[in-house]
Design a protein around this motif. Structure first.
Motif, short mmCIF file in Angstrom:
data_model
loop_
_atom_site.label_atom_id
_atom_site.label_comp_id
_atom_site.label_asym_id
_atom_site.label_seq_id
_atom_site.Cartn_x
_atom_site.Cartn_y
_atom_site.Cartn_z
N UNK A 43 13.02 -2.54 42.98
CA UNK A 43 14.02 -3.53 42.57
C UNK A 43 13.35 -4.88 42.32
N UNK A 44 12.55 -5.37 43.29
CA UNK A 44 11.95 -6.69 43.15
C UNK A 44 10.98 -6.74 41.98
N UNK A 45 10.19 -5.69 41.76
CA UNK A 45 9.28 -5.67 40.60
C UNK A 45 10.05 -5.87 39.30
N UNK A 46 11.11 -5.10 39.13
CA UNK A 46 11.90 -5.16 37.90
C UNK A 46 12.57 -6.51 37.73
N UNK A 50 31.08 2.99 51.42
CA UNK A 50 30.49 4.13 50.73
C UNK A 50 30.42 3.89 49.23
N UNK A 51 31.50 3.33 48.68
CA UNK A 51 31.51 3.02 47.25
C UNK A 51 30.43 1.99 46.93
N UNK A 52 30.30 0.99 47.77
CA UNK A 52 29.31 -0.06 47.56
C UNK A 52 27.89 0.50 47.59
N UNK A 55 22.96 3.76 42.45
CA UNK A 55 22.90 4.00 41.00
C UNK A 55 22.15 2.87 40.30
N UNK A 56 22.42 1.64 40.72
CA UNK A 56 21.73 0.50 40.11
C UNK A 56 20.23 0.56 40.35
N UNK A 57 19.82 0.96 41.56
CA UNK A 57 18.40 1.07 41.87
C UNK A 57 17.73 2.15 41.02
N UNK A 58 18.44 3.26 40.80
CA UNK A 58 17.88 4.33 39.98
C UNK A 58 17.70 3.85 38.55
#
Length: 263
Positions: free
Chosen positions: A9-12, A99-101, A107-110
């Motif tokens: 995440x931080x790299x991106x 759970x939704x969060x 999904x965002x990390x993927x």
């Protein structure tokens, strides 16, 4: 220490902010320093609580301010009690907010990880330009060159090329004896890398004001490019070995050149 998800995440996000955002000089310097630590130490990166809080704030995704990093936590599916065959099946409970969060975050990390992997792949194989998005990259007509110093080469036709993405100690105008020694080491190490594999020099547009390309007002009249040996950017190798530091420019300018070798 940071998890694999946080590293991705931080790299991106650091790359996104440096290239597309409008960080101040201090913020740019901080992000470049954090990027260098993450590249060098990976999941062994240690940050203070203040550094981590600042990094999260500078790399936060707009429009999702409530989404925070979730580390070292896993959702464990509760074990359903074994029911007798005559019991009426229970209705499945709706997903809770947490759970939704967590699902949205995963999904965002993927998506970020896939995007970063694709970006790195394009950059490694010379299919993308990551210093200026509007300028097209191209191979030099002749790949023969000589090494000037740790971050500069000269093509056979005399064209000087400043290698982008990193900065090495100066050996011609050092500020101290330590910088001079490291500058000579960086130059020699670059020659070793070039001699050990297949080199490819890719030209890109320099980070200069429009209309100054090719003049003394733009990078001292030098061209700009990437040098890869067997597909790997030499800057990554020199940074990992402590002979260079990251140096990321924007579309039309660069921050102050980092030279930390004399304290």
């Amino acid at each position: 220490m940071l998890s694999d998800i946080e590293i991705t995440y931080f790299r991106s996000r650091i790359d996104d902010v440096l290239q597309s955002g409008r960080p101040t000089d201090w913020q740019r310097s901080f992000l470049v320093d954090m990027r260098g630590k993450i590249e060098r130490y990976g999941t062994r990166t240690r940050l203070s609580e203040k550094q981590l809080a600042t990094l999260k704030r500078l790399t936060a995704v707009k429009g999702d301010a409530d989404l925070r990093l979730i580390t070292n936590t896993e959702y464990v599916q509760p074990q359903q009690p074994q029911r007798l065959t005559w019991q009426k099946p229970r209705r499945r409970r709706p997903l809770r907010y947490r759970e939704i969060k967590f699902t949205v975050f995963a999904v965002m990390m993927i998506v970020c990880g896939v995007g970063y992997a694709v970006t790195e792949g394009l950059r490694i194989f010379g299919l993308g330009n990551f210093e200026t998005a509007s300028a097209a990259s191209s191979q030099f007509q002749n790949s023969d060159f000589s090494v000037t110093d740790g971050d500069t080469i000269r093509m056979r036709d005399g064209t000087p090329v400043r290698l982008v993405g990193y900065n090495t100690p100066e050996k011609f105008e050092p500020r101290c004896s330590r910088e001079a020694a490291l500058g000579n080491q960086a130059s020699e190490r670059l020659r070793q890398l070039v001699a050990a594999g297949k080199s490819t020099v890719t030209r890109i547009a320099c980070s200069c004001k429009p209309g100054t390309e090719g003049t003394s007002k733009c990078n001292y009249g030098r061209s700009c490019g990437y040098l890869r040996v067997d597909g790997r950017d030499v800057g990554q190798t020199l940074i990992s070995e402590g002979l260079a530091v990251p140096f990321i420019c924007g579309a039309t300018g660069c921050p102050p050149t980092p030279r930390p070798w004399c304290g």
